[in-house]
Structure formats: C-alpha cells, structure tokens
Design an enzyme around this catalytic site. Structure first.
Site, PDB file in Angstrom:
ATOM      1  N   GLY A   6     -33.807  37.960   9.636  1.00 27.59           N
ATOM      2  CA  GLY A   6     -33.609  36.543   9.954  1.00 27.59           C
ATOM      3  C   GLY A   6     -33.836  36.149  11.408  1.00 27.59           C
ATOM      4  O   GLY A   6     -34.879  36.448  12.002  1.00 27.59           O
ATOM      5  N   GLY A  11     -28.490  42.155  15.491  1.00 26.76           N
ATOM      6  CA  GLY A  11     -28.891  41.500  14.237  1.00 26.76           C
ATOM      7  C   GLY A  11     -30.405  41.451  14.090  1.00 26.76           C
ATOM      8  O   GLY A  11     -30.937  40.607  13.358  1.00 26.76           O
ATOM      9  N   SER A  70     -22.772  28.317  15.249  1.00 27.27           N
ATOM     10  CA  SER A  70     -23.232  27.609  14.050  1.00 27.27           C
ATOM     11  C   SER A  70     -22.718  26.183  14.075  1.00 27.27           C
ATOM     12  O   SER A  70     -21.681  25.887  14.680  1.00 27.27           O
ATOM     13  CB  SER A  70     -22.673  28.309  12.806  1.00 27.27           C
ATOM     14  N   TYR A 125     -15.401  32.207   8.296  1.00 26.43           N
ATOM     15  CA  TYR A 125     -16.696  31.965   8.951  1.00 26.43           C
ATOM     16  C   TYR A 125     -16.581  30.783   9.911  1.00 26.43           C
ATOM     17  O   TYR A 125     -16.997  30.865  11.063  1.00 26.43           O
ATOM     18  CB  TYR A 125     -17.771  31.703   7.892  1.00 26.43           C
TER      19      TYR A 125
HETATM   20  P1  NAI Z   1     -29.268  37.646   8.398  1.00 26.66           P
HETATM   21  O1  NAI Z   1     -28.360  38.123   7.338  1.00 26.66           O
HETATM   22  O2  NAI Z   1     -30.711  37.455   8.083  1.00 26.66           O
HETATM   23  O3  NAI Z   1     -29.141  38.605   9.679  1.00 26.66           O
HETATM   24  C1  NAI Z   1     -27.898  39.067  10.129  1.00 26.66           C
HETATM   25  C2  NAI Z   1     -28.080  40.470  10.676  1.00 26.66           C
HETATM   26  O4  NAI Z   1     -26.810  40.922  11.173  1.00 26.66           O
HETATM   27  C3  NAI Z   1     -28.546  41.467   9.606  1.00 26.66           C
HETATM   28  O5  NAI Z   1     -29.693  42.169  10.034  1.00 26.66           O
HETATM   29  C4  NAI Z   1     -27.348  42.377   9.437  1.00 26.66           C
HETATM   30  O6  NAI Z   1     -27.676  43.723   9.088  1.00 26.66           O
HETATM   31  C5  NAI Z   1     -26.695  42.290  10.821  1.00 26.66           C
HETATM   32  N1  NAI Z   1     -25.300  42.723  10.748  1.00 26.66           N
HETATM   33  C6  NAI Z   1     -24.367  42.323   9.845  1.00 26.66           C
HETATM   34  N2  NAI Z   1     -23.235  43.036  10.017  1.00 26.66           N
HETATM   35  C7  NAI Z   1     -23.444  43.879  11.057  1.00 26.66           C
HETATM   36  C8  NAI Z   1     -22.645  44.864  11.700  1.00 26.66           C
HETATM   37  N3  NAI Z   1     -21.402  45.167  11.277  1.00 26.66           N
HETATM   38  N4  NAI Z   1     -23.178  45.536  12.738  1.00 26.66           N
HETATM   39  C9  NAI Z   1     -24.459  45.285  13.149  1.00 26.66           C
HETATM   40  N5  NAI Z   1     -25.266  44.382  12.568  1.00 26.66           N
HETATM   41  C10 NAI Z   1     -24.766  43.683  11.531  1.00 26.66           C
HETATM   42  O7  NAI Z   1     -28.647  36.291   8.946  1.00 26.66           O
HETATM   43  P2  NAI Z   1     -29.219  35.158   9.937  1.00 26.66           P
HETATM   44  O8  NAI Z   1     -29.268  33.915   9.170  1.00 26.66           O
HETATM   45  O9  NAI Z   1     -30.396  35.636  10.676  1.00 26.66           O
HETATM   46  O10 NAI Z   1     -27.968  35.021  10.906  1.00 26.66           O
HETATM   47  C11 NAI Z   1     -28.013  35.353  12.290  1.00 26.66           C
HETATM   48  C12 NAI Z   1     -26.880  34.625  12.978  1.00 26.66           C
HETATM   49  O11 NAI Z   1     -27.088  33.227  12.868  1.00 26.66           O
HETATM   50  C13 NAI Z   1     -25.503  34.892  12.390  1.00 26.66           C
HETATM   51  O12 NAI Z   1     -24.570  35.030  13.437  1.00 26.66           O
HETATM   52  C14 NAI Z   1     -25.231  33.652  11.562  1.00 26.66           C
HETATM   53  O13 NAI Z   1     -23.852  33.394  11.431  1.00 26.66           O
HETATM   54  C15 NAI Z   1     -25.918  32.598  12.409  1.00 26.66           C
HETATM   55  N6  NAI Z   1     -26.262  31.388  11.679  1.00 26.66           N
HETATM   56  C16 NAI Z   1     -27.057  31.427  10.560  1.00 26.66           C
HETATM   57  C17 NAI Z   1     -27.341  30.263   9.856  1.00 26.66           C
HETATM   58  C18 NAI Z   1     -28.162  30.281   8.603  1.00 26.66           C
HETATM   59  O14 NAI Z   1     -28.144  29.257   7.892  1.00 26.66           O
HETATM   60  N7  NAI Z   1     -28.903  31.321   8.301  1.00 26.66           N
HETATM   61  C19 NAI Z   1     -26.819  28.970  10.313  1.00 26.66           C
HETATM   62  C20 NAI Z   1     -26.028  29.032  11.492  1.00 26.66           C
HETATM   63  C21 NAI Z   1     -25.756  30.205  12.146  1.00 26.66           C
END
Ligand code: NAI
Length: 257
Positions: free
Chosen positions: A15, A11, A116, A155
C-alpha cells in the site's frame, strides 16, 4: 529533492508504504524498508521487524546506521484486528521506534507519521489521550478495558492520539532541527480498505459516496516525500489531511457553511 538522504520507511511491503518507498528511492534516497512481511518487490535494504514488539524494535534500531535523514512511520493495522494489536502497532510501537531512533537521526531529519481522517476527532478525546501518554506495551490490554476501547474505536483512538503526539512534539528536538508531522488520508485503495468498509459498514459507505473516487497510494506518497524533504523545513508539528476534500466537507457540514 531527496538526493543522498537515508530514509526509513515502515510498512513498506504494501500500500502507501510501498508507494512511498518506491517514490523516495526514485528521488535519490537510500531507502531502508521495514515491515513484518517481506516485500515482494523489495526497495532498498529490507529489515524485518514486528512493530508491536519492543524487543523486535530494539533489534531493528541496533542494526540501523547512524545519520538517518528521515523516518516515515507508515505501518499500521486496520480496525478488524484486536484493539490491543491496533494500539500497539499504530501508536505505542510507532512512538517507541521514533524515540529509540532519535539518537541515530541526523540533525534536520524529518519524521512523518501516517495518521488518518479517522483521527480528526482528537479534540473530543483529551482525557483518554492524556491517559495514554506514557502507556507501555504490556499495559495496553488493561488500558483498553479501563477506557472501554473496543472494536473499531481502537483504530480511531490510535490515530487521534498520534495526531496529538505529533503536535505535542512540535519543538521537542528543535535544537537539532528534527521535525515531525503527520499526514491524514481519507479512504485509500489498499488491501486494508475492505477492512474499514467491513468494520464501519454504512458509515464508510456513506463517506465513500461523498467522494469522486477513493484515494490511491500514489496520492499520499508525494505528500510524505515532500514532508521528508528540506523544502518542508518550516512545516513542523502539523497534520496534513490528504483526502480529496473529505475533511473540509465534514467541517463545512458540521459548522453549517
Ligand atoms: P496496508 O495494509 O497496505 O499496509 C500496511 C503495512 O503495515 C503492511 O505491509 C503490513 O505488513 C505492515 N504492518 C502491519 N503490522 C505490522 C507490524 N506489527 N510490524 C511491522 N509492519 C506491520 O495498509 P495501507 O493502507 O498502506 O496503510 C498504511 C498506513 O496508512 C496505515 O497506518 C493506515 O492506518 C494508514 N491509512 C490508511 C488508509 C486507507 O484507507 N488505506 C486511510 C488512512 C490512513
């Protein structure tokens, strides 16, 4: 703190993953970034992989070196995506990648899973979590239908099951010193925050009102980096809420403290 360690960050294109990749690199680690999207600011070596697809994960793992010191499982999909995709990326792909990588991990390696606050209801989901224990990629669609997992529930379920899987594996690799923990952020200002607000509506807005501000990727990355470091060696199989106090707020209100 992470000098000379080889750390995989999934990821990493956006983010929390992007912030973690940059932070661990700044602390001396060799970073291997994994994502389905090519990062615009690549950190370390980048390997493209689709973590919802076992063949893509196999290809990723076969191209990785041995002696990996850390795996940060950060890639994740928000509840606006289909339940099947959410469960595949957030849970089944994450577990498959981790298990496939165990032989390539160095002794005393650390695995950190991004769960989360949405997963903290895990004690109420025992039956469904048990039913998902050996769920395979091609069984996810049927699993969702049988267990009524629709919309945003996918989720919540993916994160509940991830927290439980982390606890269950507290000692699985103890003979090699490999440990696994999870981090549970509250709402963090990244591109998927709007997806949460869109899906959860009034409930998300109410949650946000209890906060002084949303989290930032830079609030979460240092917690992941600490868990990846040897300083966290005695922390094992646990979940660390990182949420500006939200979890304690829910607990106190629910239990009338
Ligand atoms: P984001 O959307 O900025 O980053 C997520 C990344 O995962 C992206 O770069 C995306 O391309 C990648 N990704 C998605 N599907 C994929 C796949 N099939 N194969 C490889 N990569 C893939 O989101 P963020 O916020 O940075 O989230 C990171 C983690 O934190 C996630 O697991 C999310 O559930 C968790 N999280 C986020 C919160 C929020 O409020 N932003 C709160 C709690 C947990």
């Amino acid at each position: 703190m992470l000098d000379g360690k080889t750390i995989i960050v999934t990821g990493a294109a956006s983010g929390i993953g992007a912030a973690t990749a940059a932070l661990v690199a700044s602390r001396g680690a060799h970073v291997i970034s994994v994502d389905i999207t090519t990062p615009t600011h690549p950190v370390g070596r980048f390997v493209r992989a689709d973590l919802s697809d076992p063949e893509s994960i196999d290809e990723l793992v076969s191209g990785l070196p041995g002696d990996i010191d850390g795996l940060a499982n950060i890639a994740g999909l928000p509840p606006t995506k289909s339940p099947e995709q959410v469960i595949k990326v957030n849970l089944i792909g994450l577990k498959y990648l981790t298990q496939s990588l165990i032989p390539k991990l160095a002794d005393n390696a650390s695995v950190v899973n991004l769960a989360s606050l949405a997963g903290l209801g895990w004690p109420d989901s025992k039956e469904v979590i048990d039913a998902s224990a050996s769920l395979d990629f091609d069984e996810v669609e049927d699993f969702c239908r049988v267990h009524g997992i629709e919309g945003a529930r996918s989720y919540f379920f993916s994160k509940e099951a991830l927290i439980v899987w982390t606890m269950q594996n507290r000692w699985t690799w103890r003979s090699r010193g490999i440990r696994m923990n999870s981090v549970s952020p509250g709402p963090v200002d990244t591109p998927i925050l709007k997806d949460f607000i869109e899906t959860l509506g009034a409930r998300a807005e109410e949650d946000m009102r209890t906060m002084d501000r949303a989290g930032r990727p830079s609030d979460i990355a240092p917690v992941v980096a600490f868990l990846l470091s040897d300083e966290a060696a005695w922390i094992r199989g646990t979940n660390i809420p990182t949420d500006g106090g939200m979890y304690s707020d829910v607990l106190c209100r629910t239990n009338h403290f």
